[in-house]
Design an enzyme around this catalytic site. Structure first.
Site, PDB file in Angstrom:
ATOM      1  N   HIS A  62     -10.995 -18.290 -14.401  1.00  0.00           N
ATOM      2  CA  HIS A  62     -10.300 -18.993 -13.323  1.00  0.00           C
ATOM      3  C   HIS A  62      -8.977 -19.560 -13.854  1.00  0.00           C
ATOM      4  O   HIS A  62      -8.908 -20.019 -14.999  1.00  0.00           O
ATOM      5  CB  HIS A  62     -11.187 -20.118 -12.769  1.00  0.00           C
ATOM      6  N   GLU A  89      -6.274 -13.982  -7.483  1.00  0.00           N
ATOM      7  CA  GLU A  89      -6.056 -15.370  -7.076  1.00  0.00           C
ATOM      8  C   GLU A  89      -4.822 -15.936  -7.792  1.00  0.00           C
ATOM      9  O   GLU A  89      -4.940 -16.520  -8.866  1.00  0.00           O
ATOM     10  CB  GLU A  89      -7.309 -16.187  -7.419  1.00  0.00           C
TER      11      GLU A  89
HETATM   12  C1  PEP Z   1     -10.053 -21.571  -6.160  1.00  0.00           C
HETATM   13  O1  PEP Z   1      -9.431 -22.370  -6.857  1.00  0.00           O
HETATM   14  O2  PEP Z   1     -10.890 -20.811  -6.651  1.00  0.00           O
HETATM   15  C2  PEP Z   1      -9.778 -21.537  -4.724  1.00  0.00           C
HETATM   16  C3  PEP Z   1     -10.027 -20.450  -4.071  1.00  0.00           C
HETATM   17  O3  PEP Z   1      -9.308 -22.701  -4.193  1.00  0.00           O
HETATM   18  P1  PEP Z   1      -8.695 -22.939  -2.720  1.00  0.00           P
HETATM   19  O4  PEP Z   1      -9.520 -22.174  -1.725  1.00  0.00           O
HETATM   20  O5  PEP Z   1      -8.787 -24.415  -2.533  1.00  0.00           O
HETATM   21  O6  PEP Z   1      -7.302 -22.442  -2.775  1.00  0.00           O
END
Ligand code: PEP
Length: 244
Positions: free
Chosen positions: A92, A152
């Site tokens: 992450h 992400e």
């Molecule tokens: C995350 O940090 O894994 C995440 C998806 O956070 P958010 O949905 O708050 O952006």
């Protein structure tokens, strides 16, 4: 089947609240057969939630690698497994950023988690191709269906303004990730790997994300801490059966 993962991070602050969210999601989850729901709470809540997990799956938000050397403060993959976790989030961006986790460390953790039989939710961000290459180095194609890749970007996480990544960009990133996987493993293997998106997904933008991108699931942070918001997202995913 879409994979929807709740990343609770260091929340909620007390166990009673964690149980409330978990039980409300669980109550509805039994009827949602077209979606796989994974809740990743802080480690300390796992034993309590594990008792009543039913159709909900549990995951850790990190783990160390197994080994014979002492690792103060760490939680190993087999410990997670013994408390009912089937999944673990690794790589992450918050771990990379605030805990200086390198690609090599993440690679070691992924190998160890897979060896223990955990499924891995492997997060990549701004440089997906390079992070995939380094994070999955030395892993056999045969175990890759046990890995889901989360695209992400750091800049898209918890923005308060909804998702900042537009669907066209997500489609492009999915292709880039698929190509990187194809190159590293094979076309057949790459087709078995779920590619999911995380970054400010909520009950408002989920419809567009489902309609205009072909993501195989979503990683939800902020919005997963409200059972009603999270359930709305899960229900939309349940209705949308399209898979890879
Ligand atoms: C995350 O940090 O894994 C995440 C998806 O956070 P958010 O949905 O708050 O952006």
């Amino acid at each position: 089947m879409k994979l929807v993962i709740a990343n609770w991070k260091n929340n909620p602050k007390i166990l009673a609240q964690a149980k409330r969210i978990f039980l409300s999601v669980k109550k509805r989850a039994g009827q949602l057969k077209n979606v796989e729901i994974v809740i990743c709470p802080p480690f300390l809540y796992l034993p309590e939630l594990s008792i009543s997990r039913s159709r909900l799956k549990l995951g850790g938000q990190d783990c160390s690698w197994e080994g014979s050397i002492p690792l103060t403060g760490e939680v190993t993959p087999s410990m997670l497994k013994s408390f009912g976790a089937e999944y673990v989030i690794l790589g992450h961006s918050e771990r990379r950023r605030y805990f200086q986790e390198t690609d090599a460390v993440i690679n070691r953790k992924i190998k160890s988690a897979l060896k223990t039989g955990l499924k891995v939710i492997f997060c990549v961000g701004e440089d997906p191709r390079n992070q995939i290459k380094k994070g999955l180095k030395g892993i056999r194609g045969g175990v890759m269906p046990q890995v889901a890749i989360v695209y992400e970007p750091l800049s898209a996480i918890s923005t308060q303004k909804g998702s900042l990544v537009v669907p066209a960009e997500l489609r492009q990133k999915k292709t880039l990730i698929q190509n990187a996987l194809k190159q590293m493993f094979s076309r057949t293997v790459s087709q078995k790997i779920k590619i999911i998106y995380g970054g400010s997904v909520d009950e408002k933008n989920i419809k567009t994300l489902l309609k205009e991108t072909e993501m195989d699931g979503f990683l939800i942070g902020q919005a997963s801490l409200s059972s009603s918001r999270f359930l709305k997202i899960v229900q939309f995913c349940n209705r949308n059966r399209r898979t890879t």
